[in-house]
Design a protein around this motif. Structure first.
Motif, short mmCIF file in Angstrom:
data_model
loop_
_atom_site.label_atom_id
_atom_site.label_comp_id
_atom_site.label_asym_id
_atom_site.label_seq_id
_atom_site.Cartn_x
_atom_site.Cartn_y
_atom_site.Cartn_z
N ARG A 125 42.65 115.73 -100.73
CA ARG A 125 43.44 116.95 -100.91
C ARG A 125 44.20 116.94 -102.25
O ARG A 125 45.37 117.31 -102.34
CB ARG A 125 44.40 117.18 -99.73
CG ARG A 125 43.67 117.37 -98.42
CD ARG A 125 44.52 117.91 -97.30
NE ARG A 125 45.71 117.15 -96.99
CZ ARG A 125 45.89 116.44 -95.88
NH1 ARG A 125 44.96 116.40 -94.96
NH2 ARG A 125 47.01 115.80 -95.68
N TRP A 126 43.51 116.49 -103.26
CA TRP A 126 44.06 116.43 -104.62
C TRP A 126 44.19 117.82 -105.19
O TRP A 126 43.26 118.60 -105.06
CB TRP A 126 43.14 115.58 -105.51
CG TRP A 126 43.57 115.56 -106.94
CD1 TRP A 126 43.21 116.44 -107.92
CD2 TRP A 126 44.46 114.63 -107.55
NE1 TRP A 126 43.81 116.11 -109.09
CE2 TRP A 126 44.59 115.01 -108.90
CE3 TRP A 126 45.18 113.53 -107.08
CZ2 TRP A 126 45.40 114.31 -109.80
CZ3 TRP A 126 45.96 112.83 -107.99
CH2 TRP A 126 46.06 113.22 -109.32
N PRO A 127 45.24 118.16 -105.86
CA PRO A 127 46.49 117.42 -106.09
C PRO A 127 47.61 117.84 -105.15
O PRO A 127 48.78 117.62 -105.43
CB PRO A 127 46.84 117.82 -107.52
CG PRO A 127 46.42 119.26 -107.60
CD PRO A 127 45.18 119.36 -106.71
N ASP A 128 47.26 118.47 -104.04
CA ASP A 128 48.26 119.13 -103.19
C ASP A 128 48.80 118.30 -102.03
O ASP A 128 49.71 118.75 -101.35
CB ASP A 128 47.67 120.43 -102.64
CG ASP A 128 47.27 121.37 -103.77
OD1 ASP A 128 48.03 121.49 -104.74
OD2 ASP A 128 46.17 121.95 -103.68
N SER A 129 48.26 117.13 -101.79
CA SER A 129 48.74 116.32 -100.67
C SER A 129 50.21 115.97 -100.87
O SER A 129 50.63 115.62 -101.97
CB SER A 129 47.91 115.05 -100.55
OG SER A 129 48.36 114.27 -99.47
N ARG A 130 50.96 116.06 -99.80
CA ARG A 130 52.39 115.74 -99.89
C ARG A 130 52.63 114.23 -99.85
O ARG A 130 53.67 113.76 -100.31
CB ARG A 130 53.15 116.41 -98.76
CG ARG A 130 53.15 117.92 -98.87
CD ARG A 130 54.21 118.50 -97.96
NE ARG A 130 54.22 119.94 -98.02
CZ ARG A 130 54.86 120.65 -98.94
NH1 ARG A 130 55.52 120.04 -99.88
NH2 ARG A 130 54.82 121.96 -98.92
N GLU A 131 51.69 113.49 -99.28
CA GLU A 131 51.86 112.05 -99.20
C GLU A 131 50.86 111.36 -100.14
O GLU A 131 49.84 111.94 -100.50
CB GLU A 131 51.66 111.55 -97.76
CG GLU A 131 50.27 111.75 -97.20
CD GLU A 131 50.01 113.14 -96.64
OE1 GLU A 131 48.86 113.59 -96.73
OE2 GLU A 131 50.94 113.79 -96.13
N PRO A 132 51.16 110.12 -100.54
CA PRO A 132 50.20 109.37 -101.36
C PRO A 132 48.91 109.16 -100.57
O PRO A 132 48.94 109.08 -99.33
CB PRO A 132 50.89 108.03 -101.61
CG PRO A 132 52.32 108.25 -101.28
CD PRO A 132 52.38 109.35 -100.28
N VAL A 133 47.80 109.05 -101.28
CA VAL A 133 46.50 108.83 -100.65
C VAL A 133 45.83 107.63 -101.32
O VAL A 133 45.71 107.58 -102.53
CB VAL A 133 45.60 110.08 -100.77
CG1 VAL A 133 44.22 109.80 -100.18
CG2 VAL A 133 46.25 111.28 -100.11
#
Length: 157
Positions: free
Chosen positions: A89-97
């Protein structure tokens, strides 16, 4: 958003007739995975989502981390950068991946994020076995940017 790309540690060479997805880590690869996992666990937030290719070698690498992870079929060998970025979900993820995957996908993804679409026409950047590339997406003065936070290899920890 932080995107951490972790290439699986050293795995046994494929033998004739063997399913590539079933190749295990070597003893050296197990040690590489453990060293890198110890380093990652010092810095990864607890909220980090861990996404792993279904290949045995990536699962064994991720197991060293001692965290829950999700197997993502679209991260199997041969995946493209777009599949990896969609899963993360780059760049919208709220948590690190954290993505545990393969070459050349990881190198292509790093090149694309750091150098732009033109990099997709060039050979993938090299990512050593067991290495981590930590990238961060940020917006500064309204302009999106990608910063290389860290590159680590297990033999340099």
């Amino acid at each position: 958003m932080d995107l951490i790309l972790w290439r699986h540690a050293e795995a046994r060479d494929v033998t004739e007739g063997e399913d590539d997805l079933q190749r295990p880590l070597t003893l050296r690869g197990q040690k590489q995975a453990q060293r890198m996992a110890e380093w990652l666990n010092r810095f990864l937030p607890a909220s980090t989502r861990v996404l792993v290719s279904p290949a045995l070698r990536t699962r064994q690498t991720a197991d060293a981390l001692g965290r829950k992870y999700r197997l993502i079929e679209s991260l199997a060998p041969g995946a493209g950068s777009s599949q990896l970025l969609t899963a993360a979900r780059w760049p919208d993820s709220r948590e690190p991946v954290l993505v545990v995957g393969h070459q050349p996908t990881l190198g292509q993804t790093a090149a694309y994020l750091m150098a732009g679409a033109d990099a997709l026409q060039s050979p993938a950047w090299g990512v050593k076995k067991g290495a981590v590339w930590w990238l961060r997406h940020r917006v500064r003065d309204g302009v999106p940017d990608v910063v290389l936070v860290s590159v680590r290899t297990p033999d340099k920890l």
